[in-house]
Design a protein around this motif. Structure first.
Motif, PDB file in Angstrom:
ATOM      1  N   SER A   1       0.919  -1.284   0.103  1.00 16.33           N
ATOM      2  CA  SER A   1      -0.106  -0.056  -0.004  1.00 16.33           C
ATOM      3  C   SER A   1       0.913   1.341  -0.022  1.00 16.33           C
ATOM      4  CB  SER A   1      -0.852   0.075   1.134  1.00 16.33           C
ATOM      5  OG  SER A   1      -1.700   1.099   1.303  1.00 16.33           O
ATOM      6  N   ALA A   2       1.847   1.123   0.829  1.00 19.39           N
ATOM      7  CA  ALA A   2       2.829   2.297   0.730  1.00 19.39           C
ATOM      8  C   ALA A   2       3.623   2.556  -0.445  1.00 19.39           C
ATOM      9  CB  ALA A   2       3.706   2.264   2.001  1.00 19.39           C
ATOM     10  N   VAL A   3       4.119   1.574  -0.935  1.00 15.93           N
ATOM     11  CA  VAL A   3       4.777   1.340  -2.406  1.00 15.93           C
ATOM     12  C   VAL A   3       3.826   2.061  -3.475  1.00 15.93           C
ATOM     13  CG1 VAL A   3       5.935   0.564  -4.025  1.00 15.93           C
ATOM     14  CG2 VAL A   3       6.500  -0.050  -1.674  1.00 15.93           C
ATOM     15  N   LEU A   4       2.508   1.546  -3.651  1.00 16.68           N
ATOM     16  CA  LEU A   4       1.788   2.015  -4.470  1.00 16.68           C
ATOM     17  C   LEU A   4       1.277   3.582  -4.444  1.00 16.68           C
ATOM     18  CD1 LEU A   4       0.025   1.295  -6.981  1.00 16.68           C
ATOM     19  CD2 LEU A   4      -2.151   0.785  -5.179  1.00 16.68           C
ATOM     20  N   TRP A   5       1.212   3.988  -2.986  1.00 20.08           N
ATOM     21  CA  TRP A   5       0.826   5.473  -2.868  1.00 20.08           C
ATOM     22  C   TRP A   5       2.015   6.244  -3.607  1.00 20.08           C
ATOM     23  CZ3 TRP A   5      -1.833   9.453  -1.794  1.00 20.08           C
ATOM     24  CH2 TRP A   5      -1.368  10.800  -1.290  1.00 20.08           C
ATOM     25  N   CYS A   6       3.211   5.972  -3.171  1.00 23.68           N
ATOM     26  CA  CYS A   6       4.578   6.686  -3.441  1.00 23.68           C
ATOM     27  C   CYS A   6       4.541   6.647  -4.893  1.00 23.68           C
ATOM     28  CB  CYS A   6       5.789   6.134  -3.086  1.00 23.68           C
ATOM     29  SG  CYS A   6       5.987   6.287  -1.261  1.00 23.68           S
ATOM     30  N   LYS A   7       4.387   5.542  -5.744  1.00 25.07           N
ATOM     31  CA  LYS A   7       4.329   5.419  -7.342  1.00 25.07           C
ATOM     32  C   LYS A   7       3.347   6.275  -7.914  1.00 25.07           C
ATOM     33  CE  LYS A   7       2.879   1.441  -9.274  1.00 25.07           C
ATOM     34  NZ  LYS A   7       2.932   0.153  -9.644  1.00 25.07           N
ATOM     35  N   THR A   8       2.191   6.184  -7.402  1.00 23.20           N
ATOM     36  CA  THR A   8       0.958   7.128  -7.943  1.00 23.20           C
ATOM     37  C   THR A   8       1.522   8.674  -7.723  1.00 23.20           C
ATOM     38  OG1 THR A   8      -0.812   5.426  -6.937  1.00 23.20           O
ATOM     39  CG2 THR A   8      -1.371   7.484  -7.600  1.00 23.20           C
ATOM     40  N   MET A   9       2.136   8.985  -6.559  1.00 25.00           N
ATOM     41  CA  MET A   9       2.480  10.144  -6.465  1.00 25.00           C
ATOM     42  C   MET A   9       3.537  10.800  -7.363  1.00 25.00           C
ATOM     43  SD  MET A   9       0.375  11.787  -4.320  1.00 25.00           S
ATOM     44  CE  MET A   9      -0.890  10.671  -5.271  1.00 25.00           C
ATOM     45  N   LEU A  10       4.468   9.678  -7.625  1.00 21.92           N
ATOM     46  CA  LEU A  10       5.660  10.084  -8.443  1.00 21.92           C
ATOM     47  C   LEU A  10       5.113   9.927 -10.087  1.00 21.92           C
ATOM     48  CD1 LEU A  10       8.256   7.777  -6.737  1.00 21.92           C
ATOM     49  CD2 LEU A  10       8.273  10.307  -6.856  1.00 21.92           C
ATOM     50  N   THR A  11       4.206   9.165 -10.373  1.00 20.90           N
ATOM     51  CA  THR A  11       4.043   9.178 -11.825  1.00 20.90           C
ATOM     52  C   THR A  11       2.624   9.875 -12.006  1.00 20.90           C
ATOM     53  OG1 THR A  11       2.306   7.377 -11.390  1.00 20.90           O
ATOM     54  CG2 THR A  11       4.712   6.721 -11.789  1.00 20.90           C
ATOM     55  N   GLY A  12       1.783  10.327 -11.365  1.00 23.49           N
ATOM     56  CA  GLY A  12       0.489  10.954 -11.459  1.00 23.49           C
ATOM     57  C   GLY A  12      -0.332  10.217 -12.187  1.00 23.49           C
ATOM     58  N   GLU A  13      -0.237   9.111 -12.269  1.00 24.65           N
ATOM     59  CA  GLU A  13      -1.334   7.995 -12.633  1.00 24.65           C
ATOM     60  C   GLU A  13      -1.954   6.975 -11.984  1.00 24.65           C
ATOM     61  OE1 GLU A  13       1.450   5.434 -15.398  1.00 24.65           O
ATOM     62  OE2 GLU A  13       1.776   7.416 -16.657  1.00 24.65           O
ATOM     63  N   TYR A  14      -3.125   6.663 -12.350  1.00 26.38           N
ATOM     64  CA  TYR A  14      -4.104   6.121 -11.467  1.00 26.38           C
ATOM     65  C   TYR A  14      -3.517   4.481 -11.709  1.00 26.38           C
ATOM     66  CZ  TYR A  14      -8.545   4.428  -9.605  1.00 26.38           C
ATOM     67  OH  TYR A  14      -9.381   3.683  -8.730  1.00 26.38           O
ATOM     68  N   PRO A  15      -3.715   3.966 -10.181  1.00 27.39           N
ATOM     69  CA  PRO A  15      -3.244   2.453 -10.159  1.00 27.39           C
ATOM     70  C   PRO A  15      -3.855   1.604 -11.046  1.00 27.39           C
ATOM     71  CG  PRO A  15      -3.994   3.456  -8.081  1.00 27.39           C
ATOM     72  CD  PRO A  15      -4.342   4.393  -8.922  1.00 27.39           C
ATOM     73  N   SER A  16      -3.028   0.704 -11.601  1.00 26.05           N
ATOM     74  CA  SER A  16      -3.280  -0.183 -12.706  1.00 26.05           C
ATOM     75  C   SER A  16      -4.229  -1.257 -12.215  1.00 26.05           C
ATOM     76  CB  SER A  16      -2.056  -0.701 -13.202  1.00 26.05           C
ATOM     77  OG  SER A  16      -1.437  -1.793 -12.264  1.00 26.05           O
ATOM     78  N   ASP A  17      -4.985  -1.899 -13.239  1.00 28.85           N
ATOM     79  CA  ASP A  17      -5.938  -3.013 -12.928  1.00 28.85           C
ATOM     80  C   ASP A  17      -5.009  -3.821 -12.016  1.00 28.85           C
ATOM     81  OD1 ASP A  17      -7.887  -1.609 -14.019  1.00 28.85           O
ATOM     82  OD2 ASP A  17      -7.761  -2.944 -16.073  1.00 28.85           O
ATOM     83  N   GLU A  18      -3.949  -4.333 -12.354  1.00 25.98           N
ATOM     84  CA  GLU A  18      -3.119  -5.209 -11.897  1.00 25.98           C
ATOM     85  C   GLU A  18      -3.173  -4.845 -10.148  1.00 25.98           C
ATOM     86  OE1 GLU A  18       1.027  -7.518 -11.949  1.00 25.98           O
ATOM     87  OE2 GLU A  18       0.464  -6.143 -13.299  1.00 25.98           O
ATOM     88  N   ASP A  19      -2.879  -3.604 -10.002  1.00 26.51           N
ATOM     89  CA  ASP A  19      -2.466  -2.939  -8.635  1.00 26.51           C
ATOM     90  C   ASP A  19      -3.989  -3.084  -7.804  1.00 26.51           C
ATOM     91  OD1 ASP A  19       0.236  -2.369  -9.126  1.00 26.51           O
ATOM     92  OD2 ASP A  19      -0.255  -0.345  -9.722  1.00 26.51           O
ATOM     93  N   MET A  20      -4.791  -2.678  -8.764  1.00 23.73           N
ATOM     94  CA  MET A  20      -6.391  -2.938  -7.916  1.00 23.73           C
ATOM     95  C   MET A  20      -6.687  -4.280  -7.536  1.00 23.73           C
ATOM     96  SD  MET A  20      -6.925   0.145  -7.560  1.00 23.73           S
ATOM     97  CE  MET A  20      -8.584  -0.195  -6.657  1.00 23.73           C
ATOM     98  N   GLU A  21      -6.379  -5.241  -8.290  1.00 28.90           N
ATOM     99  CA  GLU A  21      -6.512  -6.529  -8.085  1.00 28.90           C
ATOM    100  C   GLU A  21      -5.744  -7.056  -6.885  1.00 28.90           C
ATOM    101  OE1 GLU A  21      -8.060 -10.383  -7.911  1.00 28.90           O
ATOM    102  OE2 GLU A  21      -8.909  -8.716  -9.121  1.00 28.90           O
ATOM    103  N   THR A  22      -4.705  -6.834  -6.775  1.00 26.57           N
ATOM    104  CA  THR A  22      -3.931  -6.797  -5.678  1.00 26.57           C
ATOM    105  C   THR A  22      -4.136  -6.458  -4.383  1.00 26.57           C
ATOM    106  OG1 THR A  22      -1.694  -6.846  -6.802  1.00 26.57           O
ATOM    107  CG2 THR A  22      -1.402  -6.579  -4.447  1.00 26.57           C
ATOM    108  N   PHE A  23      -5.085  -5.360  -4.273  1.00 31.13           N
ATOM    109  CA  PHE A  23      -5.940  -4.792  -3.274  1.00 31.13           C
ATOM    110  C   PHE A  23      -6.987  -5.776  -2.806  1.00 31.13           C
ATOM    111  CE2 PHE A  23      -4.037  -0.512  -3.087  1.00 31.13           C
ATOM    112  CZ  PHE A  23      -3.783  -0.469  -1.633  1.00 31.13           C
ATOM    113  N   ARG A  24      -7.745  -6.068  -4.097  1.00 29.00           N
ATOM    114  CA  ARG A  24      -8.731  -7.032  -3.862  1.00 29.00           C
ATOM    115  C   ARG A  24      -8.436  -8.232  -3.218  1.00 29.00           C
ATOM    116  NH1 ARG A  24     -10.840  -3.794  -8.544  1.00 29.00           N
ATOM    117  NH2 ARG A  24      -9.572  -5.122  -9.924  1.00 29.00           N
ATOM    118  N   LYS A  25      -7.253  -8.888  -3.537  1.00 34.96           N
ATOM    119  CA  LYS A  25      -6.819 -10.116  -2.968  1.00 34.96           C
ATOM    120  C   LYS A  25      -6.523  -9.899  -1.371  1.00 34.96           C
ATOM    121  CE  LYS A  25      -4.839 -12.174  -7.304  1.00 34.96           C
ATOM    122  NZ  LYS A  25      -3.548 -12.571  -7.692  1.00 34.96           N
TER     123      LYS A  25
END
Length: 412
Positions: A57-81
């Motif tokens: 979760s922490a890495v995803l937040w950082c990646k989102t802030m660095l790229t300015g891009e919404y989390p990918s479908d793969e990232d969201m599926e990881t959250f759902r898991k």
């Protein structure tokens, strides 16, 4: 909402945490365990998975802030898991969402501490990051919650299907032990542990049909707490208009100890669950035939108890076991009836015998209960021995009389 891209010193800080989020993970984990006992008591394997989830979760937040891009479908599926796994790890939804909220607050606290030391980043923190942080973690929490509830629903359906299959095996004529063991183990219960069936006459007042299962689940929770067992270890079924619940016995318990414990449990359950009006208690049995036999015994105990009346609400098969055993054999039944057949022509003698047995063969209490002189009692007991052809001092003959009298009283 537009996703901000951090700049300058905030970007450097965020990139450093993306590479190594250990500080965020450790502080978030500490804050979460302090706020919720469920997380403080996690077993080692689950704790490692939980720590990995915080890291992701922490890495995803950082990646989102660095790229300015919404989390990918793969990232969201990881959250759902993550949400789905928490169901099977025994974490309730309230604790899961609380942990996510506490973790996000701790991450924001880390950024604010940095801002307190670097005044030139405060405007970016306040006007750029803070609005999106709320949206980001709210959306992630919704994804986790939806996945959690869906998995919980599927698990419930799966368990119901297995419970239905197990009950079919118990009540079917085949008694497939191998299949019974397989389904039991799939459900997470030990098929080698004997169980006792409790048969309840129950009612759920003012309850819509759609809520019956919910009400039954609530009653099972009370029963589980009373029996000091896990609710998932109780198996229930509706059979012949009664709610059947199989209670696990203590491994190594004798039949006598188990019967006594289940009788005490039945009394506590009747007191704690108003919807349970009467209960029949079977005897311990193992495997499909043993479970089925215990159900038959519990229902038979209730039927006999209701027929005899007396105003009770707990009926144990062990109390009628001798009588029922005798009833299954015509020869034994005729023999027992013949023992006291001639006494029936002398009502005083039959009444004396019944009272003598009720007073545990103690002569003084028997005489007092009958209101007769001890010498009169002695004379009547001698007449009983003479007419029935036996010795009241013989335990074997006395046991036969006890069953015979019980059968006669049960047929009135």
């Amino acid at each position: 909402m537009k996703i901000p891209r951090v700049t300058g010193k905030l970007r450097e800080l965020t990139a450093a945490y993306e590479r190594d989020p250990t500080v965020i993970v450790e502080r978030s984990y500490r804050a979460i365990t302090l706020s919720d006992a469920a997380y403080a008591k996690l077993p080692p394997g689950t704790k490692s998975d939980f720590m990995a989830s915080i890291r992701f979760s922490a890495v995803l937040w950082c990646k989102t802030m660095l790229t300015g891009e919404y989390p990918s479908d793969e990232d969201m599926e990881t959250f759902r898991k993550l949400g789905r796994r928490r169901v099977h790890q025994g974490i309730d939804l309230a604790s899961l969402l609380r942990a996510y909220r506490v973790g996000s607050k701790e991450l924001w606290a880390i950024y604010l501490e940095f801002g307190a030391e670097q005044p030139d980043v405060q405007n970016e923190l306040l006007f750029e990051l803070s609005p999106y942080l709320l949206d980001h973690f709210d959306e992630m929490a919704q994804a986790i919650a939806m996945a959690y509830m869906k998995e919980q629903y599927e698990q419930s359906r799966w368990k119901d299907a297995l419970r239905y299959e197990l009950c079919n095996l118990v009540f079917s004529a085949s008694g497939d032990v191998g299949e019974f063991n397989r389904v039991s183990e799939t459900m997470g219960i030990d098929p080698t542990i004997a169980r006792v069936a409790l048969a309840f006459n129950s009612n759920v007042p003012d309850t819509l049909p759609s809520r019956v299962e919910t009400e039954l689940d609530r009653m099972m929770l009370v029963l589980a707490r009373t029996a000091k067992v896990n609710a998932d270890d109780l198996i229930r079924a509706m059979y012949r208009g009664r709610l059947i619940v199989w209670i696990p016995c203590i491994r190594g318990d004798s039949l006598l100890a188990s019967d006594r414990r289940m009788g005490e449990l039945a009394a506590q359950v009747i007191a704690n669950v108003p919807e349970f009006k009467q209960v029949g208690v079977g005897m311990m049995g193992q495997g499909p035939s043993g479970w089925s036999g215990s159900v038959d015994e519990a229902i038979k105990a209730m039927e006999v108890g209701e027929r005899l009346g007396g105003g009770g609400n707990i009926y144990k098969y062990s109390d009628i076991a001798l009588n029922e055993g005798a009833r299954r054999s015509d020869n034994v039944l005729r023999y027992l009836e013949s023992l006291i057949e001639r006494l029936s022509h002398e009502p005083d003698l039959l009444k004396t015998l019944e009272c003598y047995l009720e007073q545990f063969q103690k002569r003084k209490p028997t005489a007092l209960a009958l209101g007769i002189h001890p010498n009169t009692l002695n004379y009547r007991l001698e007449r009983i021995e003479e007419i029935a052809g036996g010795n009241l001092g013989d335990p074997a003959w006395l046991a036969k009389l006890y069953v015979a009298v019980g059968l006669r009283k049960g047929s009135l």
